[in-house]
Design a protein around this motif. Structure first.
Motif: not given
Length: 225
Positions: A108, A111-112, A115-116, A152, A156
């Motif tokens: 996990t 995860r971010e 998922d992104f 993250l 982006w």
């Protein structure tokens, strides 16, 4: 970020050349998709026609620049993987599907990020895994991944920038592998810092002064290039 594919590939004889065969390329990509699903719980649908187009596009671009492979082989292997990543992003052969109800990912920690941008994560993880396996097999070296690959915010910026210019994927792969990215012309082997150094040339800094004003607009600080 875990390097999922390395252990699956490192025992394959003559891996660097096997991956230049369509059958091996497609099989390795599907293996990596399975590993990403097992670890992060996101299944994928693979379009074999698009995957084949990505492979053929890569072969064409790498053949046009293969003369630089003998100048710095280690750097050129990373560059070749960056070109693969660029073609995968252009063709988009994978489509993430909803997680299965009740699925429990083994990992996990990402995860971010997964998922992104699950497809981008899949493509990038595949290329990093291939680089790591080739380096282990040919040089007995372990490739480390920069901490920015777990951020993250980096992803982006990565996703935003490749939407405008897919070849930025090459520079981001360099960044993830702790190398010096070339934000100016990332898809030109002769402009890479390691290649220019081997040829006794300076860094490709011409016109960088003009690019300082571009950097903030697209989320990249060219002063760090």
């Amino acid at each position: 970020m875990k390097i999922l594919l390395k252990n699956e590939l490192v025992s394959v004889p003559d891996l660097r050349h096997r991956l230049r065969q369509l059958r091996w390329f497609r099989a390795s990509f599907r293996t990596n998709a399975r590993l990403v699903t097992e670890n992060y719980g996101v299944p994928f649908e693979i379009d074999e026609k698009k995957l084949t187009r990505a492979f053929l596009g890569w072969v064409e671009t790498i053949n046009a620049q293969k003369g630089y492979a003998g100048i710095d082989r280690k750097d050129f292997i990373v560059f070749a993987a960056g070109l693969v990543l660029c073609e995968l992003i252009r063709e988009q052969p994978a489509k993430a599907l909803p997680r299965r109800i009740g699925a429990r990912p083994a990992d996990t920690s990402m995860r971010e990020i997964v998922d992104f941008w699950p497809e981008g994560f899949l493509y990038t993880n595949f290329c990093i895994g291939a680089v790591a396996a080739v380096f282990q097999q040919e040089f007995g070296e372990t490739r480390s991944i920069d901490r920015c690959a777990d951020d993250l915010r980096t992803w982006w910026s990565y996703k935003e920038n490749i939407a405008e210019m897919p070849s930025y994927a090459i520079a981001f792969l360099d960044k993830f592998l702790g190398m010096e990215p070339n934000w100016l012309v990332p898809d030109i082997a002769s402009a890479r810092a390691a290649i220019r150094k081997a040829l006794g040339e300076g860094r490709p800094s011409e016109a960088l002064g003009d690019l300082h004003s571009i950097g903030p607009k697209i989320g990249i600080d060219f002063r760090k290039a």
